[in-house]
Scaffold this active site. Structure first.
Site, PDB file in Angstrom:
ATOM      1  N   SER A  94      -6.457   8.390   0.465  1.00 22.95           N
ATOM      2  CA  SER A  94      -7.083   7.527  -0.532  1.00 22.95           C
ATOM      3  C   SER A  94      -8.423   7.009  -0.012  1.00 22.95           C
ATOM      4  O   SER A  94      -8.480   6.300   0.997  1.00 22.95           O
ATOM      5  CB  SER A  94      -6.178   6.334  -0.848  1.00 22.95           C
ATOM      6  OG  SER A  94      -6.929   5.375  -1.580  1.00 22.95           O
ATOM      7  N   HIS A 140      -7.439  11.445  -2.959  1.00 21.31           N
ATOM      8  CA  HIS A 140      -6.913  10.463  -3.916  1.00 21.31           C
ATOM      9  C   HIS A 140      -8.006   9.450  -4.256  1.00 21.31           C
ATOM     10  O   HIS A 140      -8.574   8.801  -3.379  1.00 21.31           O
ATOM     11  CB  HIS A 140      -5.706   9.769  -3.296  1.00 21.31           C
ATOM     12  CG  HIS A 140      -4.944   8.872  -4.213  1.00 21.31           C
ATOM     13  ND1 HIS A 140      -4.010   9.323  -5.124  1.00 21.31           N
ATOM     14  CD2 HIS A 140      -4.974   7.517  -4.365  1.00 21.31           C
ATOM     15  CE1 HIS A 140      -3.489   8.301  -5.780  1.00 21.31           C
ATOM     16  NE2 HIS A 140      -4.057   7.189  -5.349  1.00 21.31           N
ATOM     17  N   ASP A 186      -8.825   6.091  -6.472  1.00 18.54           N
ATOM     18  CA  ASP A 186      -8.206   4.971  -7.174  1.00 18.54           C
ATOM     19  C   ASP A 186      -9.194   4.330  -8.143  1.00 18.54           C
ATOM     20  O   ASP A 186     -10.169   3.705  -7.730  1.00 18.54           O
ATOM     21  CB  ASP A 186      -7.726   3.925  -6.164  1.00 18.54           C
ATOM     22  CG  ASP A 186      -6.500   4.408  -5.404  1.00 18.54           C
ATOM     23  OD1 ASP A 186      -5.495   4.710  -6.057  1.00 18.54           O
ATOM     24  OD2 ASP A 186      -6.568   4.501  -4.163  1.00 18.54           O
ATOM     25  N   MET A 243      -9.787   1.490 -10.844  1.00 18.71           N
ATOM     26  CA  MET A 243      -9.217   0.193 -11.268  1.00 18.71           C
ATOM     27  C   MET A 243     -10.215  -0.526 -12.174  1.00 18.71           C
ATOM     28  O   MET A 243     -11.420  -0.454 -11.945  1.00 18.71           O
ATOM     29  CB  MET A 243      -8.941  -0.683 -10.036  1.00 18.71           C
ATOM     30  CG  MET A 243      -8.079  -0.011  -8.986  1.00 18.71           C
ATOM     31  SD  MET A 243      -7.629  -1.166  -7.676  1.00 18.71           S
ATOM     32  CE  MET A 243      -6.903  -0.031  -6.473  1.00 18.71           C
ATOM     33  N   HIS A 296      -6.134   8.540  -9.749  1.00 17.61           N
ATOM     34  CA  HIS A 296      -5.072   7.577 -10.090  1.00 17.61           C
ATOM     35  C   HIS A 296      -5.689   6.483 -10.956  1.00 17.61           C
ATOM     36  O   HIS A 296      -6.437   5.639 -10.474  1.00 17.61           O
ATOM     37  CB  HIS A 296      -4.519   7.023  -8.764  1.00 17.61           C
ATOM     38  CG  HIS A 296      -3.438   5.996  -8.919  1.00 17.61           C
ATOM     39  ND1 HIS A 296      -2.994   5.236  -7.860  1.00 17.61           N
ATOM     40  CD2 HIS A 296      -2.710   5.592  -9.994  1.00 17.61           C
ATOM     41  CE1 HIS A 296      -2.037   4.415  -8.273  1.00 17.61           C
ATOM     42  NE2 HIS A 296      -1.860   4.604  -9.560  1.00 17.61           N
ATOM     43  N   MET A 338      -5.616   3.242 -12.699  1.00 16.89           N
ATOM     44  CA  MET A 338      -4.950   1.942 -12.835  1.00 16.89           C
ATOM     45  C   MET A 338      -5.766   1.131 -13.834  1.00 16.89           C
ATOM     46  O   MET A 338      -6.473   0.174 -13.477  1.00 16.89           O
ATOM     47  CB  MET A 338      -4.870   1.250 -11.461  1.00 16.89           C
ATOM     48  CG  MET A 338      -3.791   1.851 -10.575  1.00 16.89           C
ATOM     49  SD  MET A 338      -4.047   1.492  -8.838  1.00 16.89           S
ATOM     50  CE  MET A 338      -5.243   2.753  -8.449  1.00 16.89           C
ATOM     51  N   MET A 360       4.892   4.044  -7.070  1.00 21.12           N
ATOM     52  CA  MET A 360       4.125   3.059  -6.289  1.00 21.12           C
ATOM     53  C   MET A 360       5.080   2.314  -5.354  1.00 21.12           C
ATOM     54  O   MET A 360       6.112   1.802  -5.792  1.00 21.12           O
ATOM     55  CB  MET A 360       3.432   2.051  -7.215  1.00 21.12           C
ATOM     56  CG  MET A 360       2.266   2.600  -8.006  1.00 21.12           C
ATOM     57  SD  MET A 360       0.961   3.337  -7.011  1.00 21.12           S
ATOM     58  CE  MET A 360       0.408   1.961  -6.013  1.00 21.12           C
ATOM     59  N   ASP A 394       2.721   6.190  -3.016  1.00 25.18           N
ATOM     60  CA  ASP A 394       1.418   5.564  -2.776  1.00 25.18           C
ATOM     61  C   ASP A 394       1.637   4.086  -2.477  1.00 25.18           C
ATOM     62  O   ASP A 394       2.212   3.359  -3.291  1.00 25.18           O
ATOM     63  CB  ASP A 394       0.576   5.738  -4.054  1.00 25.18           C
ATOM     64  CG  ASP A 394      -0.834   5.196  -3.948  1.00 25.18           C
ATOM     65  OD1 ASP A 394      -1.252   4.765  -2.852  1.00 25.18           O
ATOM     66  OD2 ASP A 394      -1.528   5.201  -4.991  1.00 25.18           O
TER      67      ASP A 394
END
Ligand code: DX5
Ligand code: ZN
Length: 213
Positions: free
Chosen positions: A9, A34, A36, A38, A67, A69, A138, A173
């Site tokens: 990540s 990965h 992330d 957000m 990913h 979120m 998660m 994760d």
């Protein structure tokens, strides 16, 4: 790619030296990268958006494991797919029409993943497993790197595994290191995301290898 899929990540990388930090995990033998995303609503943090994913695509051949979120992820499937995402994982808790978003992702010829937060039971998502390429369990509350692994969450893995088609990728994760990785793979996970453990280690090569073993 044999065995477990390692997906470092970049949340724990140095964003001012992102290309350098991506090359480091590439050299260390990472399988995926990965990313992330957000939005400050679904989780209390803001990170990366579409333009950054597009730029990352230019500097790496690693598959981009994105990913999401975010709230209303269905609105952003097309831009992230066009930016170069190879795997798009949305959160079960953020979507009403699960079948709809899965087919939308698959229509771009990429892998569809669905993630569950710590408070969501595995039983709730069993009906969707045959539609998905990946399930992300998660093992921390999503939002930040460097948190402590929640063993209770990992216990959902065997429930998912028992009910999943053979080729479903089960990813974990949050708080993954050499010890917690072992717990998860023994439970049946075959993809590991790790941020701090890889990027804050003295030797990135060794960190990636220790996850694989
Ligand atoms: C957390 C993110 C993770 C995070 C993991 O919400 O989804 O991908 O980067 O970080 P570590 O491995 O440090 O727990
Ligand atoms: Zn993540």
């Amino acid at each position: 790619m044999s065995g477990v899929i390692i997906s470092p990540s970049i949340l724990s990388a140095d964003f001012a030296n992102l290309e350098r930090d991506i090359k480091r995990v590439e050299k260390a033998g990472a399988d995926w990268l990965h990313i992330d995303v957000m939005d400050g609503h679904f989780v209390p943090n803001i990170t990366i958006g579409v333009p950054v994913v597009k730029s990352i695509k230019q500097v790496t051949t690693l598959p981009l494991d994105v990913h999401l979120m975010i709230e209303n992820p269905e609105k952003y499937i097309e831009p992230f797919a066009n930016a170069g995402a190879d795997i798009l994982t949305f959160h079960y808790e953020a979507v009403d029409n699960i079948e709809g978003i899965i087919s939308l992702i698959k229509a771009f010829g990429i892998k569809a993943g669905m993630s569950i937060k710590p408070k969501t039971d595995a039983e709730e998502i069993l009906q969707y497993l045959s539609l998905l390429d990946l399930v992300l369990v998660m093992t921390v509350e999503p939002g930040f790197g460097g948190q402590k692994f929640m063993q209770k969450c990992a216990e959902k893995i065997p429930v998912i595994k028992r009910n999943a088609p053979d080729d479903l990728i089960i990813q974990v994760d949050g708080g993954i290191n050499a010890q917690t990785a072992r717990i998860c793979t023994e439970y049946g996970a075959n993809s590991l995301v790790a941020g701090n453990y890889i990027y804050k280690s003295e030797n990135i090569d060794l960190a990636v290898k220790s996850l694989r073993n």
